[in-house]
Design a protein around this motif. Structure first.
Motif, PDB file in Angstrom:
ATOM      1  N   ALA A  93       0.834  -1.205   0.000  1.00 16.96           N
ATOM      2  CA  ALA A  93       0.000   0.000   0.000  1.00 16.96           C
ATOM      3  C   ALA A  93       0.869   1.255   0.000  1.00 16.96           C
ATOM      4  O   ALA A  93       0.594   2.217  -0.740  1.00 16.96           O
ATOM      5  N   LEU A  94       1.912   1.248   0.822  1.00 15.12           N
ATOM      6  CA  LEU A  94       2.817   2.400   0.871  1.00 15.12           C
ATOM      7  C   LEU A  94       3.535   2.568  -0.466  1.00 15.12           C
ATOM      8  O   LEU A  94       3.723   3.699  -0.944  1.00 15.12           O
ATOM      9  N   ARG A  95       3.897   1.494  -1.076  1.00 14.49           N
ATOM     10  CA  ARG A  95       4.554   1.540  -2.390  1.00 14.49           C
ATOM     11  C   ARG A  95       3.637   2.202  -3.424  1.00 14.49           C
ATOM     12  O   ARG A  95       4.079   3.023  -4.238  1.00 14.49           O
ATOM     13  N   ARG A  96       2.363   1.858  -3.413  1.00 14.17           N
ATOM     14  CA  ARG A  96       1.432   2.434  -4.382  1.00 14.17           C
ATOM     15  C   ARG A  96       1.226   3.925  -4.144  1.00 14.17           C
ATOM     16  O   ARG A  96       1.086   4.707  -5.105  1.00 14.17           O
ATOM     17  N   VAL A  97       1.225   4.346  -2.913  1.00 18.16           N
ATOM     18  CA  VAL A  97       1.113   5.777  -2.625  1.00 18.16           C
ATOM     19  C   VAL A  97       2.322   6.524  -3.174  1.00 18.16           C
ATOM     20  O   VAL A  97       2.203   7.578  -3.820  1.00 18.16           O
ATOM     21  N   VAL A  98       3.497   5.992  -2.908  1.00 17.42           N
ATOM     22  CA  VAL A  98       4.731   6.625  -3.379  1.00 17.42           C
ATOM     23  C   VAL A  98       4.743   6.706  -4.902  1.00 17.42           C
ATOM     24  O   VAL A  98       5.063   7.749  -5.488  1.00 17.42           O
ATOM     25  N   ARG A  99       4.376   5.638  -5.562  1.00 20.36           N
ATOM     26  CA  ARG A  99       4.405   5.628  -7.022  1.00 20.36           C
ATOM     27  C   ARG A  99       3.336   6.542  -7.613  1.00 20.36           C
ATOM     28  O   ARG A  99       3.538   7.141  -8.675  1.00 20.36           O
ATOM     29  N   ALA A 100       2.190   6.654  -6.957  1.00 17.06           N
ATOM     30  CA  ALA A 100       1.118   7.506  -7.474  1.00 17.06           C
ATOM     31  C   ALA A 100       1.547   8.969  -7.515  1.00 17.06           C
ATOM     32  O   ALA A 100       1.102   9.733  -8.382  1.00 17.06           O
ATOM     33  N   LEU A 101       2.420   9.358  -6.605  1.00 17.05           N
ATOM     34  CA  LEU A 101       2.860  10.751  -6.551  1.00 17.05           C
ATOM     35  C   LEU A 101       4.089  11.037  -7.415  1.00 17.05           C
ATOM     36  O   LEU A 101       4.489  12.193  -7.553  1.00 17.05           O
ATOM     37  N   GLU A 102       4.680  10.002  -8.016  1.00 17.29           N
ATOM     38  CA  GLU A 102       5.921  10.194  -8.776  1.00 17.29           C
ATOM     39  C   GLU A 102       5.743  11.104  -9.985  1.00 17.29           C
ATOM     40  O   GLU A 102       6.552  11.988 -10.220  1.00 17.29           O
ATOM     41  N   GLY A 103       4.709  10.933 -10.739  1.00 15.94           N
ATOM     42  CA  GLY A 103       4.561  11.694 -11.971  1.00 15.94           C
ATOM     43  C   GLY A 103       3.781  12.976 -11.833  1.00 15.94           C
ATOM     44  O   GLY A 103       3.458  13.603 -12.843  1.00 15.94           O
ATOM     45  N   THR A 104       3.472  13.381 -10.610  1.00 21.08           N
ATOM     46  CA  THR A 104       2.648  14.571 -10.410  1.00 21.08           C
ATOM     47  C   THR A 104       3.443  15.809 -10.045  1.00 21.08           C
ATOM     48  O   THR A 104       2.905  16.907 -10.041  1.00 21.08           O
TER      49      THR A 104
END
Length: 490
Positions: A362-373
């Protein structure tokens, strides 16, 4: 093998001295032939009865016989000069053009060179891992530690060259051959560093209380297995089976290693009591390797359980921080990326209240979701990225460590690249390395996988690279050292 002959043939050069000797003799004979009439005429002249003839000779300056010795000397000097000239020519030819030249072996093809580079990387990585493992049992001194550090530096450089080669750099054929040669050379130097200190390691190992230390470590790990297994079961119930999947089976593998260590420790004790130094050393070294890998397996479980707990505590703050950053980016970033990030964060927040979930994932998905923003700059997001990357690196490295007998170059190269990458990239690379390593192990199989080998723990230590697996009993044990010395203990 056919030899190529260059320059003057041997049978011709062998007669040069004979020819020169003939030249000298011919020159002397010619001089004698020239002066012989003079000598004859002088000898046939009537003996003078008075001083007239003597006076005439004196008036001419010299008699015929006076020319003989100078002429002979001149002829001899000329002949010797010619002989010296011939010898100088012969020496020059022998220095610059060898008489017989063997043909050079053909250069390896690009395919063969690449195959050699792959094998060199795997072998050097195994040597470094085994040596690092061995140093956990003895205080071997600064020289040995420094050799391991230098070997790791060379290996890292070799993997870096290989990484660029895999990416197509350099592009030209000559440059790519040089790159592969660089990989092979760096790996060879890493092995040489370890080989050079193998004797020093042995000396320190022999002086220490290695058997007592190994037995103590064995008892410690055997006592831990029950608690580690219980902690893993509790984590599975709390976070779900998927969350503990990276270490599934680790406790059972640790027990197998300890079973093997039990037998080898008994053999080592018997060897020590009977004075069988070679048997003692082989048995104890194998036991140390098995005990070390049991520790890796149990520590991996303990670490993952702790990381899951840390991630679960960090996740609510990461969600709040991520949502705040997204709110501040409205109108300044790509709308599609923001919309995707919103969906991911909402899904993760729903998982927090919906039952068992994998907090690291879950933490990994949060981190990745913010990468391209353009977001993800908050401290809690950065901390989350470091945690998931560190966890993935640990899982992959532990897996390679205890399955190195079957893991190929690709997984090791990915792991090496991950170790020097930024957190987000390190996480991806390490997870890919773990995936590839698992595929290698499944494809490799295990020739020591029969019931007897399983019951004795032999199958596990061969797969783990503690034994080289070259014989029915598992083969030679692997010790500290490079390619030339790692199997010295038999």
């Amino acid at each position: 093998m056919t030899s190529l002959i260059r320059g003057r043939p041997r049978h011709a050069t062998g007669h040069i001295g004979v020819r020169v000797g003939h030249t000298v003799l011919g020159g002397v004979a010619g001089v004698v032939w020239l002066v012989l009439p003079v000598m004859t005429n002088v000898a046939q002249d009537p003996v003078p009865t008075g001083g007239g003839t003597s006076a005439a000779a004196s008036a001419d300056g010299a008699s015929g016989t006076d020319y003989v010795l100078p002429l002979v000397a001149v002829a001899a000097a000329g002949a010797l000069g010619g002989y010296g000239y011939v010898r100088r020519i012969r020496r020059a030819r022998s220095r610059t053009t060898p008489g017989i030249v063997s043909p050079l072996p053909p250069a390896p093809s690009p395919v063969d060179l690449e195959r050699q580079a792959r094998a060199s990387l795997v072998l050097a990585d195994d040597c470094v891992r085994t040596s690092r493992e061995a140093l956990g049992h003895v205080d071997a001194g600064e020289a040995v530690v420094r050799a391991l550090r230098s070997a790791r530096t060379e290996l890292s450089a070799a993997f870096a060259i290989w990484q660029r080669y895999e990416e197509g750099v350099p592009e030209d054929a000559g440059g790519r051959r040089q790159a592969l040669a660089g990989v092979i050379g760096r790996c060879a130097e890493a092995g040489r560093q370890l080989d050079a200190q193998a004797a020093g390691f042995d000396a320190e190992w022999d002086r220490g209380e290695a058997l007592a230390a190994a037995e103590g470590r064995f008892r410690e790990l055997a006592a831990r297995t029950g608690g580690v297994q219980s902690a893993l079961a509790q984590a599975g119930e709390r976070y779900g089976a998927v969350a503990v999947d990276p270490v599934r089976g680790h406790v059972e593998q640790a027990k197998d290693r300890l079973v093997f260590a039990t037998g080898r420790l008994n053999q080592a004790r018997q060897g020590a009591d009977s004075g069988d130094g070679d048997g003692y050393r082989r048995a104890l070294c194998a036991a140390e390797g098995a005990v070390a890998q049991a520790g890796v397996l149990l520590d991996a479980v303990t670490r993952l359980v702790a990381e899951l707990r840390t991630a679960a505590g960090l996740l609510p703050a990461a969600l709040t921080g991520g949502e705040a950053e997204l709110a501040g980016l409205r109108g300044t970033a790509l709308p599609a990326r923001l919309a995707h990030a919103d969906v991911v964060l909402a899904a993760v927040r729903g998982e927090l209240t919906g039952g068992p979930y994998d907090p690291l994932d879950a933490l990994r998905r949060v981190v990745r979701a913010l990468e391209g923003t353009g977001g993800g700059r908050a401290g809690v997001i950065a901390a989350g990225a470091e945690l998931v990357a560190r966890s993935a690196l640990g899982v992959a490295d532990d897996f390679v460590e205890v399955h190195r007998g079957a893991v190929g170059v690709q997984a090791r190269a990915l792991l090496a690249e991950a170790g020097s990458a930024a957190p987000a990239d390190a996480d991806r690379l390490a997870r890919r390395a773990r995936e590839v390593a698992g595929r290698d192990v499944r494809a490799h199989g295990n020739p020591f996988a029969g019931p007897a080998a399983h019951e004795s723990g032999l199958a596990g230590v061969v797969l783990g690279g503690v034994l080289l697996g070259e014989e029915g009993d598992g083969g030679p044990v692997v010790a500290f050292g490079g390619p030339e010395t790692r199997g010295r203990w038999g």
